[in-house]
Design a protein around this motif. Structure first.
Motif, PDB file in Angstrom:
ATOM      1  N   HIS A 184       6.678  -1.448   7.243  1.00  0.00           N
ATOM      2  CA  HIS A 184       6.748  -0.253   6.418  1.00  0.00           C
ATOM      3  C   HIS A 184       8.139  -0.101   5.812  1.00  0.00           C
ATOM      4  CE1 HIS A 184       3.703   0.401   9.568  1.00  0.00           C
ATOM      5  NE2 HIS A 184       3.006   0.963   8.595  1.00  0.00           N
ATOM      6  N   VAL A 185       8.194   0.616   4.696  1.00  0.00           N
ATOM      7  CA  VAL A 185       9.468   0.889   4.032  1.00  0.00           C
ATOM      8  C   VAL A 185       9.391   2.282   3.413  1.00  0.00           C
ATOM      9  CG1 VAL A 185       8.727  -0.164   1.841  1.00  0.00           C
ATOM     10  CG2 VAL A 185      11.174   0.020   2.384  1.00  0.00           C
ATOM     11  N   SER A 186      10.506   2.974   3.376  1.00  0.00           N
ATOM     12  CA  SER A 186      10.557   4.296   2.750  1.00  0.00           C
ATOM     13  C   SER A 186      11.701   4.352   1.749  1.00  0.00           C
ATOM     14  CB  SER A 186      10.730   5.396   3.805  1.00  0.00           C
ATOM     15  OG  SER A 186      11.970   5.248   4.493  1.00  0.00           O
ATOM     16  N   LEU A 187      11.495   5.112   0.679  1.00  0.00           N
ATOM     17  CA  LEU A 187      12.498   5.293  -0.369  1.00  0.00           C
ATOM     18  C   LEU A 187      12.609   6.779  -0.696  1.00  0.00           C
ATOM     19  CD1 LEU A 187      11.480   2.506  -2.950  1.00  0.00           C
ATOM     20  CD2 LEU A 187      13.211   2.333  -1.142  1.00  0.00           C
ATOM     21  N   GLN A 188      13.776   7.166  -1.181  1.00  0.00           N
ATOM     22  CA  GLN A 188      13.950   8.532  -1.671  1.00  0.00           C
ATOM     23  C   GLN A 188      13.734   8.571  -3.175  1.00  0.00           C
ATOM     24  OE1 GLN A 188      17.800   9.710  -0.041  1.00  0.00           O
ATOM     25  NE2 GLN A 188      16.738  10.821   1.585  1.00  0.00           N
ATOM     26  N   PHE A 217       0.852  -1.194   0.000  1.00  0.00           N
ATOM     27  CA  PHE A 217       0.000   0.000   0.000  1.00  0.00           C
ATOM     28  C   PHE A 217       0.883   1.239   0.000  1.00  0.00           C
ATOM     29  CE2 PHE A 217      -2.212  -3.335   2.266  1.00  0.00           C
ATOM     30  CZ  PHE A 217      -3.498  -3.292   1.744  1.00  0.00           C
ATOM     31  N   TYR A 218       0.566   2.174  -0.869  1.00  0.00           N
ATOM     32  CA  TYR A 218       1.266   3.457  -0.850  1.00  0.00           C
ATOM     33  C   TYR A 218       0.680   4.323   0.257  1.00  0.00           C
ATOM     34  CZ  TYR A 218       2.949   8.034  -2.377  1.00  0.00           C
ATOM     35  OH  TYR A 218       3.546   9.268  -2.439  1.00  0.00           O
ATOM     36  N   MET A 219       1.547   4.981   1.028  1.00  0.00           N
ATOM     37  CA  MET A 219       1.101   5.775   2.164  1.00  0.00           C
ATOM     38  C   MET A 219       1.259   7.279   1.975  1.00  0.00           C
ATOM     39  SD  MET A 219       2.587   3.413   5.244  1.00  0.00           S
ATOM     40  CE  MET A 219       2.064   4.580   6.476  1.00  0.00           C
ATOM     41  N   GLY A 220       2.067   7.690   0.999  1.00  0.00           N
ATOM     42  CA  GLY A 220       2.227   9.119   0.773  1.00  0.00           C
ATOM     43  C   GLY A 220       3.686   9.548   0.778  1.00  0.00           C
ATOM     44  N   MET A 221       3.908  10.832   0.525  1.00  0.00           N
ATOM     45  CA  MET A 221       5.239  11.402   0.432  1.00  0.00           C
ATOM     46  C   MET A 221       5.404  12.520   1.451  1.00  0.00           C
ATOM     47  SD  MET A 221       6.828  14.357  -0.882  1.00  0.00           S
ATOM     48  CE  MET A 221       5.777  14.961  -2.215  1.00  0.00           C
ATOM     49  N   ARG A 222       6.606  12.623   1.997  1.00  0.00           N
ATOM     50  CA  ARG A 222       6.944  13.711   2.902  1.00  0.00           C
ATOM     51  C   ARG A 222       8.269  14.331   2.462  1.00  0.00           C
ATOM     52  NH1 ARG A 222       2.549  13.398   3.902  1.00  0.00           N
ATOM     53  NH2 ARG A 222       1.427  13.108   5.854  1.00  0.00           N
ATOM     54  N   GLU A 223       8.427  15.616   2.746  1.00  0.00           N
ATOM     55  CA  GLU A 223       9.697  16.288   2.476  1.00  0.00           C
ATOM     56  C   GLU A 223      10.549  16.256   3.735  1.00  0.00           C
ATOM     57  OE1 GLU A 223       9.374  20.117   0.774  1.00  0.00           O
ATOM     58  OE2 GLU A 223       7.946  19.511  -0.780  1.00  0.00           O
ATOM     59  N   ALA A 224      11.807  15.865   3.546  1.00  0.00           N
ATOM     60  CA  ALA A 224      12.726  15.786   4.680  1.00  0.00           C
ATOM     61  C   ALA A 224      14.117  16.188   4.208  1.00  0.00           C
ATOM     62  CB  ALA A 224      12.758  14.375   5.265  1.00  0.00           C
ATOM     63  N   GLN A 225      14.682  17.205   4.830  1.00  0.00           N
ATOM     64  CA  GLN A 225      16.031  17.671   4.514  1.00  0.00           C
ATOM     65  C   GLN A 225      16.201  17.911   3.014  1.00  0.00           C
ATOM     66  OE1 GLN A 225      18.558  14.664   6.238  1.00  0.00           O
ATOM     67  NE2 GLN A 225      18.234  15.417   8.321  1.00  0.00           N
ATOM     68  N   ASN A 226      15.276  18.691   2.475  1.00  0.00           N
ATOM     69  CA  ASN A 226      15.306  19.092   1.068  1.00  0.00           C
ATOM     70  C   ASN A 226      15.205  17.934   0.082  1.00  0.00           C
ATOM     71  OD1 ASN A 226      15.613  21.851   1.768  1.00  0.00           O
ATOM     72  ND2 ASN A 226      17.827  21.532   2.069  1.00  0.00           N
ATOM     73  N   SER A 227      14.643  16.826   0.521  1.00  0.00           N
ATOM     74  CA  SER A 227      14.423  15.693  -0.381  1.00  0.00           C
ATOM     75  C   SER A 227      13.047  15.102  -0.105  1.00  0.00           C
ATOM     76  CB  SER A 227      15.505  14.627  -0.189  1.00  0.00           C
ATOM     77  OG  SER A 227      15.409  14.064   1.106  1.00  0.00           O
ATOM     78  N   HIS A 228      12.570  14.323  -1.045  1.00  0.00           N
ATOM     79  CA  HIS A 228      11.267  13.677  -0.897  1.00  0.00           C
ATOM     80  C   HIS A 228      11.460  12.254  -0.379  1.00  0.00           C
ATOM     81  CE1 HIS A 228       9.334  16.514  -4.107  1.00  0.00           C
ATOM     82  NE2 HIS A 228       9.572  17.105  -2.954  1.00  0.00           N
ATOM     83  N   PHE A 248      15.140  -2.424  -3.902  1.00  0.00           N
ATOM     84  CA  PHE A 248      15.705  -1.665  -5.014  1.00  0.00           C
ATOM     85  C   PHE A 248      14.914  -0.378  -5.195  1.00  0.00           C
ATOM     86  CE2 PHE A 248      15.557  -0.526  -9.542  1.00  0.00           C
ATOM     87  CZ  PHE A 248      16.913  -0.336  -9.793  1.00  0.00           C
ATOM     88  N   SER A 249      15.605   0.730  -5.277  1.00  0.00           N
ATOM     89  CA  SER A 249      14.977   2.033  -5.465  1.00  0.00           C
ATOM     90  C   SER A 249      15.225   2.538  -6.877  1.00  0.00           C
ATOM     91  CB  SER A 249      15.538   3.040  -4.452  1.00  0.00           C
ATOM     92  OG  SER A 249      15.095   4.352  -4.752  1.00  0.00           O
ATOM     93  N   LEU A 250      14.265   3.270  -7.423  1.00  0.00           N
ATOM     94  CA  LEU A 250      14.406   3.846  -8.756  1.00  0.00           C
ATOM     95  C   LEU A 250      15.611   4.781  -8.842  1.00  0.00           C
ATOM     96  CD1 LEU A 250      13.015   3.986 -11.557  1.00  0.00           C
ATOM     97  CD2 LEU A 250      11.748   5.978 -10.727  1.00  0.00           C
ATOM     98  N   SER A 251      16.062   5.274  -7.703  1.00  0.00           N
ATOM     99  CA  SER A 251      17.247   6.126  -7.683  1.00  0.00           C
ATOM    100  C   SER A 251      18.519   5.345  -7.978  1.00  0.00           C
ATOM    101  CB  SER A 251      17.364   6.816  -6.319  1.00  0.00           C
ATOM    102  OG  SER A 251      17.533   5.861  -5.281  1.00  0.00           O
ATOM    103  N   GLY A 252      18.420   4.009  -8.003  1.00  0.00           N
ATOM    104  CA  GLY A 252      19.561   3.171  -8.351  1.00  0.00           C
ATOM    105  C   GLY A 252      20.206   2.468  -7.174  1.00  0.00           C
ATOM    106  N   THR A 253      19.684   2.646  -5.990  1.00  0.00           N
ATOM    107  CA  THR A 253      20.267   2.003  -4.814  1.00  0.00           C
ATOM    108  C   THR A 253      19.653   0.629  -4.585  1.00  0.00           C
ATOM    109  OG1 THR A 253      18.640   3.013  -3.331  1.00  0.00           O
ATOM    110  CG2 THR A 253      20.682   4.241  -3.740  1.00  0.00           C
ATOM    111  N   LEU A 254      20.449  -0.278  -4.042  1.00  0.00           N
ATOM    112  CA  LEU A 254      19.993  -1.627  -3.694  1.00  0.00           C
ATOM    113  C   LEU A 254      20.401  -1.897  -2.261  1.00  0.00           C
ATOM    114  CD1 LEU A 254      18.716  -4.333  -4.493  1.00  0.00           C
ATOM    115  CD2 LEU A 254      20.982  -5.069  -5.279  1.00  0.00           C
ATOM    116  N   GLU A 255      19.409  -2.091  -1.400  1.00  0.00           N
ATOM    117  CA  GLU A 255      19.659  -2.296   0.022  1.00  0.00           C
ATOM    118  C   GLU A 255      19.342  -3.730   0.406  1.00  0.00           C
ATOM    119  OE1 GLU A 255      18.201  -0.476   4.365  1.00  0.00           O
ATOM    120  OE2 GLU A 255      17.264   0.202   2.487  1.00  0.00           O
ATOM    121  N   THR A 256      20.190  -4.300   1.266  1.00  0.00           N
ATOM    122  CA  THR A 256      19.971  -5.639   1.785  1.00  0.00           C
ATOM    123  C   THR A 256      19.686  -5.562   3.277  1.00  0.00           C
ATOM    124  OG1 THR A 256      21.418  -6.664   0.138  1.00  0.00           O
ATOM    125  CG2 THR A 256      20.987  -7.919   2.133  1.00  0.00           C
ATOM    126  N   VAL A 257      18.629  -6.235   3.701  1.00  0.00           N
ATOM    127  CA  VAL A 257      18.243  -6.230   5.111  1.00  0.00           C
ATOM    128  C   VAL A 257      18.113  -7.670   5.583  1.00  0.00           C
ATOM    129  CG1 VAL A 257      16.507  -5.540   6.804  1.00  0.00           C
ATOM    130  CG2 VAL A 257      16.998  -4.051   4.848  1.00  0.00           C
TER     131      VAL A 257
END
Length: 367
Positions: free
Chosen positions: A319-323, A247-258, A286-295
């Motif tokens: 929950h998960v968040s991406l830039q 489920f998409y929850m929305g976008m917030r601005e934080a430290q001049n980034s989304h 995997f984020s569209l910004s090109g980053t790949l995180e392993t947890v």
């Protein structure tokens, strides 16, 4: 405790009900321990005493409703009372969603594609339309299902500057059509939830006799982008089925980034009789910004649930968040058998997509 005995019997019988009720020729009574616990079918007796070693003195099974024949076609209407066939709680349908179900078990015979940019192999999976429902859970049943489900809640981003702040409305769940065992009740308030009477109005001339109030329609319309269930992903490995709903929850601005936020609900289901326990999770994000995180980590949400014949399913949300406005997630759960051996269960890949037309932040119960 009488409630625990009833809950245990429910877990054993849940799949049997799904089969037998489909061919039922007439209504069957539903019973609860003392009238305030989980349901049991009363085909054999409606006043059967529980064994004395497991029940407080005087506790009996009391009829609380009557089963209806589950719908094979069509959908359930707002106000339909039901018993969850897997988790056993009482609930009421608020409104339906038409989701796209991507079942990788159906596509398992298809040849695999080459690795995609997100970094994982992919099968050709075509989504099929499937009906899910937004429902309210009876608060009386929450203590009985707490070990198998988080007593689901819909979470929202808070309406202030803290980009990590979340708030939840407990007792809201998403239920697949085949999970619903419908019943009727003569009680004008059959479900105990703080939103029941705010969302539904009793009307004895209707069937079902609970109709949507304007507050329910307004809440659904206002929060549609944050409530909407669009894609469901499912895959089975060694008789462990994993279902994921993002489920998409929305976008917030934080430290001049989304920062974009998603919630994902996961159901683990043991389709075999063997006892297994979830020990570890391994996620790749995997984020569209090109980053790949392993947890990697132990268990899920601080738990290492056991899946058995008596309690075959476990459900949780995280929950998960991406830039970036979109991405992908996939991974594995590691399970342990009683002999100490381990095996990995695939988590079906799923997309994290944002709403392009988002205009207002999600809101809670402000009318």
């Amino acid at each position: 405790m009488a409630g625990c005995v009833a809950r245990r019997a429910l877990a054993i019988g849940s799949r049997w009900w799904s089969r037998s009720l489909t061919g039922a020729r007439g209504p069957r009574p539903l019973c609860a321990a003392g009238g305030a616990g989980p349901f049991l079918p009363a085909a054999t007796t409606t006043r059967r005493h529980l064994s004395s070693r497991n029940r407080p003195e005087g506790k009996v099974l009391e009829t609380v409703g009557v089963f209806e024949v589950p719908k094979q076609n069509g959908k359930y209407e707002t106000g339909q009372l039901f018993l969850h066939s897997v988790f056993g709680y009482r609930g009421v349908v608020l409104f339906p969603w038409q989701a796209r179900l991507y079942d990788r078990d159906v596509a398992s015979a298809a040849p695999e594609k080459a690795e995609n940019p997100a970094g994982h192999g992919s099968k050709e999976v075509k989504g099929k339309t499937h009906t899910y429902y937004q429902v309210l859970i009876d608060a009386r049943d929450c203590p009985h299902i707490s070990q198998r489900s988080q007593t689901e809640a819909v979470t929202f981003l808070a309406n202030h500057d803290d980009s990590r702040a979340l708030y939840a409305i407990p007792g809201l769940d998403y239920v697949s059509h085949e999970d619903i065992l419908p019943y009727t009740s003569t009680d004008q308030v059959p479900i105990q939830h703080e939103l029941f009477e705010r969302f539904l109005l009793y009307d004895q001339t209707k069937a079902p006799p609970f109709v949507a109030r304007e507050t329910l329609r307004a809440w659904q319309e206002k929060n549609h982008p944050w409530l909407e269930l669009s894609d469901v992903h499912r895959e089975t490995t060694e008789n462990i089925r994993v279902t994921v709903i993002p489920f998409y929850m929305g976008m917030r601005e934080a430290q001049n980034s989304h920062v974009y936020w998603w919630r994902y609900c996961i159901r683990l289901e043991n389709l075999d009789n063997d006892v297994v326990q979830l020990r570890e999770r391994h996620w790749r994000i995997f984020s569209l910004s090109g980053t790949l995180e392993t947890v990697r980590g132990r268990g899920v949400v601080g738990r290492e649930p056991v899946l058995s014949k008596e309690q075959p399913a476990f459900q949780y949300s995280s929950h998960v968040s991406l830039q970036a406005s979109s991405g992908h997630m996939w991974g594995t759960f590691r399970f342990e058998r009683p002999d100490g051996s381990h095996f990995d269960v695939r988590i079906p890949p799923f997309s994290l997509e944002s709403n392009k037309d988002e205009k207002t932040p999600p809101s809670g119960l402000h009318w």
